[in-house]
Design a protein around this motif. Structure first.
Motif, PDB file in Angstrom:
ATOM      1  N   ARG A 226     108.168  65.723 -32.567  1.00 52.16           N
ATOM      2  CA  ARG A 226     108.630  65.125 -33.459  1.00 52.16           C
ATOM      3  C   ARG A 226     110.336  65.063 -33.506  1.00 52.16           C
ATOM      4  NH1 ARG A 226     108.745  70.026 -38.485  1.00 52.16           N
ATOM      5  NH2 ARG A 226     110.608  71.135 -37.636  1.00 52.16           N
TER       6      ARG A 226
ATOM      7  N   THR B 284     110.906  61.029 -36.941  1.00 52.60           N
ATOM      8  CA  THR B 284     109.641  60.977 -36.200  1.00 52.60           C
ATOM      9  C   THR B 284     108.648  61.821 -36.369  1.00 52.60           C
ATOM     10  OG1 THR B 284     111.154  59.597 -34.448  1.00 52.60           O
ATOM     11  CG2 THR B 284     108.651  60.201 -34.058  1.00 52.60           C
ATOM     12  N   GLY B 285     107.568  61.424 -36.967  1.00 51.14           N
ATOM     13  CA  GLY B 285     106.515  62.590 -37.477  1.00 51.14           C
ATOM     14  C   GLY B 285     105.754  63.190 -36.250  1.00 51.14           C
ATOM     15  N   PRO B 286     105.142  64.203 -36.236  1.00 51.47           N
ATOM     16  CA  PRO B 286     104.641  64.897 -35.194  1.00 51.47           C
ATOM     17  C   PRO B 286     103.380  64.042 -34.759  1.00 51.47           C
ATOM     18  CG  PRO B 286     104.529  66.302 -37.238  1.00 51.47           C
ATOM     19  CD  PRO B 286     105.109  65.026 -37.595  1.00 51.47           C
TER      20      PRO B 286
ATOM     21  N   LEU C 119     111.305  63.244 -42.081  1.00 51.19           N
ATOM     22  CA  LEU C 119     111.500  63.406 -40.414  1.00 51.19           C
ATOM     23  C   LEU C 119     112.051  62.130 -39.970  1.00 51.19           C
ATOM     24  CD1 LEU C 119     108.122  65.393 -39.706  1.00 51.19           C
ATOM     25  CD2 LEU C 119     110.284  66.225 -39.631  1.00 51.19           C
TER      26      LEU C 119
ATOM     27  N   ASP D 184     104.146  69.539 -41.810  1.00 49.69           N
ATOM     28  CA  ASP D 184     104.734  68.564 -40.920  1.00 49.69           C
ATOM     29  C   ASP D 184     106.408  68.667 -40.845  1.00 49.69           C
ATOM     30  OD1 ASP D 184     102.263  67.576 -40.167  1.00 49.69           O
ATOM     31  OD2 ASP D 184     102.630  65.859 -41.661  1.00 49.69           O
TER      32      ASP D 184
END
Length: 379
Positions: A308, A248-250, A246, A54
């Protein structure tokens, strides 16, 4: 805000694993105190570490996306309109992202909305928690979504609130005054005006989408005329180990359309052909992307796309996301002229919102998982 219909069954294959479940208190309920002050952490705590798959680095190639002049819908430029429609159709058939100029949103208002986010997120944590989000709902403040998940936490803080213009009620201004107090009334008025501008811009974009899909003019605009949308202010603090986490994650947005205002730092990335490609800010432009709800409204012709947000070690980043949503009880179905067979069953936005808030962490399979959830018989 989004109303919650009565609970329904949850198939076992959609249940979150313990690693992604929200933290629990001693009674088995959500631990409302599970928030983090990211600016005080000198290293990445374990719950913020994301898998390499990710968090892998982005490509050096910027995302190929057009800047579409939406003013052509109003100025009588027929050639410009044809060009804008072609740009939108190409982008939505490829990855669902484009930027818009000529939107008419006052630059001073946009700047005030970004500055308001900075002012809020710099408040002491105790003050921000006066607006703490109630688990299972959308509105309110949260740090790292720690009220929903216990692993793969995003390095960010958010403040979300609902917007609609039914009965000419200033719902955003009222939210700020009632939740944070009268001192925040000026901030509430800024976001009230900003949301009103975003609503009008979203309806303009719906007109472009109608033309690009060959749908009867006015169908999508009318569908969202009484929308109940969501506004989210995002704050990404500098991060001591940005390569391990991250912002914002995927994910794919479950909503219909997202209008994103970025500051000049950048951080948005879109997955195309197996590569994460950055979306660099364009001064004065706003980023638009298709969400799952519009994917269903177009019967799958336009698809939502995985994206993301990354963080960096030196600079804070702010962004404002306006999520266009139908009225909660409106039935989501493509227009009668859409190709058959149907790819998705009829559903209401309230059901899809509750599914993604309570049962499923949004990804590229959200609509398929949601369809199974709707159609499987109760156990």
């Amino acid at each position: 805000m989004v109303s919650e219909p009565a609970p329904r069954h949850q198939p076992s294959h959609l249940t979150h694993s313990p690693s992604s479940a929200a933290p629990m208190d001693a009674t088995g309920g959500i631990d409302a105190a599970a928030v983090c002050d990211l600016r005080r952490d000198p290293k990445i705590p374990e719950p913020f570490v994301w898998p390499n798959a990710d968090a892998r680095p982005a490509s050096a190639r910027e995302l190929d996306m057009p800047v579409v002049d939406v003013a052509v819908l109003r100025n009588g430029d027929a050639d410009g309109l044809r060009r804008a429609v072609a740009q939108v159709a190409s982008a939505c058939a490829t990855h669902g992202f484009f930027q818009v100029s000529g939107h008419g949103v006052d630059a001073g208002l946009a700047r005030a909305a970004l500055d308001g986010a900075s002012d809020f997120f710099r408040l002491p944590l105790a003050e921000k928690r006066r607006a703490r989000r109630v688990p299972g709902t959308v509105s309110g403040y949260t740090s790292a979504h720690a009220d929903r998940f216990a692993s793969k936490l995003p390095w960010k803080e958010t403040l979300s609130f609902g917007f609609h213009d039914h009965n000419n009620t200033p719902v955003v201004a009222d939210y700020f005054s009632s939740t944070l107090g009268p001192d925040f009334a000026p901030m509430g008025r800024v976001y009230q005006k900003y949301c009103e501008e975003m609503k009008e811009l979203s309806l303009t974009i719906m007109e472009l989408l109608e033309v690009s899909l060959g749908v009867e003019r006015g169908y999508y605009r009318e569908f969202f005329a009484d929308s109940s949308s969501i506004m989210r202010c995002n704050y990404y603090p500098p991060c001591p180990e940005p390569e391990r986490t991250l912002g914002t994650g995927p994910h794919c947005d479950p909503t219909a359309l997202t209008i994103l205002l970025q500051d000049d730092v950048g951080g948005l990335e879109v997955l195309v052909d197996g590569e994460w490609r950055p979306v660099n800010p364009v001064p004065g432009a706003m980023v638009i992307n298709i969400g799952d709800t519009f994917m269903a409204l177009s019967n799958g012709r336009y698809k939502s796309c995985l994206h993301r947000a990354v963080v960096n070690q030196r600079k804070e980043r702010r962004s404002l996301a306006f999520f266009l949503c139908p009225r909660e009880d409106r039935v989501v179905r493509p227009p009668p002229s859409a190709a058959t067979p149907r790819n998705y069953p009829d559903f209401t936005w309230a059901d899809l919102m509750r599914f993604t808030q309570r049962h499923y962490r949004a990804d590229t399979r959200t609509l398929d998982a949601f369809t199974r959830w709707l159609t499987e018989p109760a156990s």
